[in-house]
Design an enzyme around this catalytic site. Structure first.
Site, short mmCIF file in Angstrom:
data_model
loop_
_atom_site.label_atom_id
_atom_site.label_comp_id
_atom_site.label_asym_id
_atom_site.label_seq_id
_atom_site.Cartn_x
_atom_site.Cartn_y
_atom_site.Cartn_z
N HIS A 164 4.08 7.00 5.63
CA HIS A 164 1.96 7.71 5.77
C HIS A 164 1.70 7.30 7.18
O HIS A 164 0.56 7.10 7.56
CB HIS A 164 1.48 8.05 4.14
CG HIS A 164 0.59 7.45 4.10
ND1 HIS A 164 0.90 6.23 2.63
CD2 HIS A 164 -1.20 7.13 4.24
CE1 HIS A 164 -0.31 5.32 2.74
NE2 HIS A 164 -1.23 5.38 3.71
N ASP A 165 1.77 5.62 7.00
CA ASP A 165 1.13 4.94 8.03
C ASP A 165 1.72 4.02 9.07
O ASP A 165 1.51 3.48 9.63
CB ASP A 165 0.14 3.66 6.78
CG ASP A 165 -1.26 3.88 6.36
OD1 ASP A 165 -1.68 5.33 6.76
OD2 ASP A 165 -1.19 3.50 5.27
N GLU A 172 0.16 5.73 12.48
CA GLU A 172 -1.21 5.07 12.79
C GLU A 172 -1.18 3.99 13.18
O GLU A 172 -1.97 3.12 13.79
CB GLU A 172 -1.70 5.77 12.08
CG GLU A 172 -2.82 5.34 11.75
CD GLU A 172 -3.79 6.44 10.94
OE1 GLU A 172 -3.58 7.64 10.33
OE2 GLU A 172 -4.76 5.32 10.08
N ASP A 173 -0.39 3.38 11.71
CA ASP A 173 -0.21 1.40 12.83
C ASP A 173 1.08 0.71 12.67
O ASP A 173 0.83 -0.52 13.12
CB ASP A 173 -0.93 1.43 11.12
CG ASP A 173 -1.91 1.39 9.97
OD1 ASP A 173 -2.63 1.95 11.17
OD2 ASP A 173 -1.87 1.46 8.95
N ASP A 224 -3.93 8.23 -1.44
CA ASP A 224 -4.10 7.15 -0.49
C ASP A 224 -5.20 6.81 -0.21
O ASP A 224 -5.50 6.09 -0.85
CB ASP A 224 -3.95 8.27 1.15
CG ASP A 224 -3.51 6.90 2.08
OD1 ASP A 224 -3.88 5.64 2.10
OD2 ASP A 224 -4.71 7.33 2.98
N HIS A 282 0.44 -1.38 -0.23
CA HIS A 282 -0.09 -0.22 -0.38
C HIS A 282 1.30 1.33 0.13
O HIS A 282 0.66 2.20 -0.66
CB HIS A 282 -0.86 0.17 1.57
CG HIS A 282 -1.56 1.30 1.36
ND1 HIS A 282 -2.49 1.93 0.53
CD2 HIS A 282 -1.03 2.38 2.19
CE1 HIS A 282 -3.23 2.73 1.07
NE2 HIS A 282 -2.09 2.87 2.41
#
Ligand code: NDP
Ligand code: ZN
Length: 179
Positions: free
Chosen positions: A61-62, A65-66, A122, A35
Site C-alpha cells: 500500500h505504500d 507513495e513512498d 493502516d 508497517h
C-alpha cells in the site's frame, strides 16, 4: 506455483526490496517494512479478512507513495485488482500536504470496500504506533492533531469491518476524540 502462500511471499519480498532503505519515524527508526506487514496482519488476524488481493494490496500500500514503484509495475506483476486497491489508498503527491490530508477525508467514503479495509488497518497501525512512542521531533499536540485527522478519515470508512472499527473507536475514545 500460484498458491496464495506463494503469491504472498512474492508480494512481501517485492515490498521489502522497495522499502529496503526506509525507516519509520519512531525514535528507534524501525525498518519501514514492519508497517505494511503489520497492516496486512491486522487485516487477517483482527479483521478476519483472508482475501488474497486485499492482503497483497496491504503489503504494497505504500510502495507507490513512498518508493519508485509505478502502478503499471504493480499491475504487470500483481494484476489489475491489486494495483487498483493500491491506487485507491495512494495520496496524490502533486498536491500539497494539507490538500492530501483533506483529500483523504473527502475520498474515504467513495473507496471500494477492499480499499476501505486497507485504510482502516493502516490508520489502526499508525495510531497504535503513535501510542507506543512519539516520533522524533513531534509534540504531544501534533500527535493529538493526527488522531483528530485520522478520525475524520475513519468517519468515511464506517460500515466496512466491525472488528477494526471497534478497535479504532476505542483508541479515539481514549484520546477524547469524537467519531
Ligand atoms: P505526517 O503525515 O508527517 O506523519 C504521519 C505519517 O507518517 C503516518 O500517516 C504514517 O504514514 C507515517 N509514519 C511513519 N512512522 C510513523 C510512526 N512511528 N507513527 C505514526 N505514523 C508514522 O504527520 P502530519 O504532518 O499529519 O502531522 C500530524 C498532525 O500534526 C497533522 O494533522 C498536522 O496538522 C499537525 N502538525 C503538522 C506539522 C507538520 O510539520 N507537518 C507541524 C505541527 C502540527 P504511512 O502509513 O504512509 O507510513
Ligand atoms: Zn501506511
Amino acid at each position: 506455483m500460484n498458491s496464495d502462500a506463494v503469491l504472498l511471499l512474492e508480494t512481501v519480498n517485492f515490498a521489502a526490496e522497495k522499502h529496503r532503505n526506509q525507516r519509520r519515524k519512531d525514535p528507534e527508526a524501525t525498518p519501514y517494512i514492519n508497517h505494511p506487514i503489520g497492516v496486512a496482519r491486522i487485516i487477517s488476524h483482527e479483521g478476519g479478512v483472508a482475501n488474497i488481493e486485499v492482503l497483497q494490496a496491504a503489503l504494497l500500500h505504500d510502495t507507490v507513495e513512498d518508493t519508485d514503484t509505478s502502478f503499471a509495475e504493480l499491475e504487470a506483476k500483481f494484476g489489475p485488482i491489486v494495483a487498483r486497491i493500491v491506487q485507491e489508498v495512494t495520496d496524490d503527491k502533486s498536491l500539497s500536504k494539507q490538500d492530501r490530508k483533506r483529500q483523504q477525508v473527502e475520498h474515504a467514503a467513495h473507496c471500494s470496500r477492499q480499499a476501505k479495509v486497507v485504510k482502516l488497518a493502516d490508520k489502526l497501525y499508525n495510531l497504535r504506533d503513535l501510542n507506543r512512542c512519539t516520533p522524533s521531533g513531534w509534540t504531544a499536540e501534533r500527535v493529538q492533531e493526527y488522531f483528530v485527522w485520522a478520525s475524520e478519515v475513519v468517519k468515511g470508512l464506517r460500515g466496512t469491518n466491525y472488528a477494526l472499527e471497534e478497535r479504532l473507536e476505542e483508541l479515539f475514545r481514549q484520546r477524547g476524540v469524537q467519531l
